[in-house]
Design an enzyme around this catalytic site. Structure first.
Site, PDB file in Angstrom:
ATOM      1  N   LYS A 157       0.819  -1.211   0.000  1.00 22.36           N
ATOM      2  CA  LYS A 157       0.000   0.000   0.000  1.00 22.36           C
ATOM      3  C   LYS A 157       0.857   1.267   0.000  1.00 22.36           C
ATOM      4  O   LYS A 157       0.398   2.321  -0.425  1.00 22.36           O
ATOM      5  CB  LYS A 157      -0.928   0.004   1.210  1.00 22.36           C
ATOM      6  CG  LYS A 157      -1.792  -1.261   1.310  1.00 22.36           C
ATOM      7  CD  LYS A 157      -3.228  -0.977   1.144  1.00 22.36           C
ATOM      8  CE  LYS A 157      -4.176  -2.145   1.042  1.00 22.36           C
ATOM      9  NZ  LYS A 157      -3.811  -3.457   1.485  1.00 22.36           N
TER      10      LYS A 157
HETATM   11  C1  LIG Z   1      -4.499  -4.561   1.074  1.00 15.68           C
HETATM   12  C2  LIG Z   1      -3.729  -5.834   1.053  1.00 15.68           C
HETATM   13  C3  LIG Z   1      -4.071  -6.881   0.194  1.00 15.68           C
HETATM   14  C4  LIG Z   1      -5.275  -6.795  -0.728  1.00 15.68           C
HETATM   15  O1  LIG Z   1      -5.118  -5.805  -1.704  1.00 15.68           O
HETATM   16  P1  LIG Z   1      -6.399  -5.225  -2.473  1.00 15.68           P
HETATM   17  O2  LIG Z   1      -5.895  -4.143  -3.340  1.00 15.68           O
HETATM   18  O3  LIG Z   1      -7.340  -4.757  -1.415  1.00 15.68           O
HETATM   19  O4  LIG Z   1      -6.970  -6.377  -3.242  1.00 15.68           O
HETATM   20  C5  LIG Z   1      -3.284  -7.998   0.187  1.00 15.68           C
HETATM   21  N1  LIG Z   1      -2.206  -8.115   1.012  1.00 15.68           N
HETATM   22  C6  LIG Z   1      -1.844  -7.139   1.853  1.00 15.68           C
HETATM   23  C7  LIG Z   1      -0.678  -7.332   2.738  1.00 15.68           C
HETATM   24  C8  LIG Z   1      -2.598  -5.961   1.912  1.00 15.68           C
HETATM   25  O5  LIG Z   1      -2.243  -4.993   2.751  1.00 15.68           O
END
Ligand SMILES: *Cc1c(COP(=O)(O)O)cnc(C)c1O
Length: 463
Positions: free
Chosen positions: A112
């Site tokens: 993220k």
């Molecule tokens: C947010 C997240 C996901 C999922 O990603 P999306 O974009 O919501 O599908 C998977 N793994 C981790 C570690 C995350 O923080």
């Protein structure tokens, strides 16, 4: 470049407006009116560039003239300077034709950061020149919130309020949200699950009086600028493995569908992606929907990969919009059914379109733990549980000559209990955050109640 809503009723916006707004006023999500293409020569031209230079070339057509080239280059440079790997998104190899794209070298150890650090800098530049303030409200299953707080802490024109489900995020995630001491950071522990948090945020956006009074802005994965930032590493990793001359496949641990949708955008821009695989944990609404055609919520079961513990996958609306031939009223109707009846069935034509675009698989808790253990034993690589869901689903795909790239979405130290259970070893935090467990925490417990939340935000935000 103009942006339209997936429900067809909201004003058409520029990149900057869509970014600052987040959710469209008709409840839909903004998508670009057209997807700009990159020719094979353009893609080949990314080879050997820094991550930052590649990011500029991939994102520029979507940004249009919202920022000058020099501004956008500065924004990108500042966004990724805090990453602790020079490649930003390095590839490692797990097996003969299986690669891991490490997306956890940012400040909060999850992918993220790629989007959120960029958004922080985009907001800063846009708000500085307009002199406006915004109130960012976000829901998190753990990683979005920490990444948002890290990206916006101390910025002048922004207050950031993050709702997380009390007791359902890991200790590292919680501490990353509750230990920053800046006055513009507000961590809120909500009595409920992630879907409750997400629903209250959506409610605030649909309450226009409140929305306009506080200058509400969303940096959840529904924000188009976040999806855009994530398109870049599909290009850089594929080019490392020989694109555009060679096709690649991706498996993506998926929750809210933002990360994998970015892959589909990369493909539509021209990147030769042969297969794009949705990997879910036991909260498998997406896998069930693609397998059987029914998108049906059934409650969240907490898992060892909590950032994927969702039942309503917000960005899936963008995929539906495409699958329904960009018919906003059809999407609005499905979303109405979802709200009223907890589900809908996907039309045969749309389902075929989705199945041509995405494959899917699911990993149980036991399979996830076994994959962390087996991968560690075979390669020495320690996977976080989300990445392990991806690796397991990728391994279940039919083997082809096309290289498979699984996205490693978080650093194992962010989920040390699950990793220790699997391998017997507790993964250490990188040294730059070794004192996280000693820093004082600051958090407000809140009820799952819209009016109370709005009152709290009105009172706490800076004017
Ligand atoms: C947010 C997240 C996901 C999922 O990603 P999306 O974009 O919501 O599908 C998977 N793994 C981790 C570690 C995350 O923080």
């Amino acid at each position: 470049m103009r942006y339209v809503s997936t429900r067809g009723q909201a004003p058409i916006l520029t990149f900057e407006e869509a970014m600052l707004t987040g959710l469209a006023r008709d409840g839909g999500l903004y998508v670009p009116e057209t997807v700009p293409g990159m020719s094979p020569a353009d893609i080949a031209g990314l080879a050997g560039l820094s991550y930052e230079d590649a990011a500029f070339r991939v994102m520029k057509p979507f940004v249009g003239d919202a920022f000058t080239d020099a501004d956008l280059q500065g924004i990108i440079a500042r966004a990724y300077q805090g990453f602790d790997h020079p490649a930003r998104a390095p590839l490692t190899q797990l097996g003969p034709n299986h690669f891991l794209l490490e997306l956890f070298h940012g400040p909060t150890l999850a992918f993220k950061d790629f989007a959120m650090q960029l958004i922080g800098q985009l907001f800063q530049t846009a708000l500085e020149r307009s002199g406006k303030r915004v109130t960012i409200v976000g829901a998190t299953s753990g990683d979005t919130g920490s990444a948002a707080i890290e990206a916006f802490r101390g910025l002048d024109n922004v207050d950031v309020f993050i709702l997380f489900p009390e007791g359902r995020v890991s200790e590292v995630q919680r501490r990353q949200m509750t230990t920053p001491s800046e006055a513009n950071v507000h961590a809120l522990a909500l009595k409920g699950d992630f879907d409750d948090c997400q629903a209250r945020v959506k409610d605030m956006f649909n309450h226009f009086e409140f929305r306009d009074a506080v200058g509400l802005s969303a940096v959840n994965s529904i924000n188009w600028a976040r999806v855009l930032a994530q398109v870049v590493y599909y290009f850089t990793s594929a080019v490392s493995l020989g694109a555009p001359h060679r096709s690649v496949a991706f498996t993506v641990p998926t929750g809210n569908f933002g990360d994998i949708f970015a892959g589909q955008i990369a493909r539509r821009m021209g990147l030769p992606i042969e297969r794009l695989v949705i990997a879910t944990n036991q909260n498998d609404i997406l896998h069930r929907a693609l397998s059987g055609g029914a998108y049906e919520t059934k409650g969240v079961t907490p898992s060892i990969s909590p950032s994927m513990d969702i039942q309503v996958s917000s960005n899936f609306e963008r995929a539906l919009f495409d699958a329904y031939g960009r018919d906003g009223s059809a999407v609005a109707q499905l979303m109405g059914e979802l709200k009223d009846k907890g589900g809908f069935s996907i039309s045969q034509g749309a389902l075929e379109c989705l199945r041509e675009t995405y494959a899917s698989g699911r990993a149980s808790e036991e399979e996830t733990t076994a994959t962390i253990r087996a991968t560690h034993a075979a390669t020495g690589e320690t996977l976080c549980p989300h990445s392990a869901v991806g690796v397991k689903v990728a391994q279940d795909q039919p083997a082809t000559a096309t290289p498979m790239i699984t996205l490693a979405t978080a650093h194992p130290a962010k989920f040390p209990d699950a990793v220790e259970d699997a391998t017997g070893q507790r993964p250490p935090l990188p040294s730059r955050m070794a004192d996280l467990y000693e820093r004082p925490e600051r958090v407000t417990a809140v009820e799952n109640d819209l009016a109370a939340l709005e009152a709290l935000i009105e009172e706490r935000r800076k004017r």
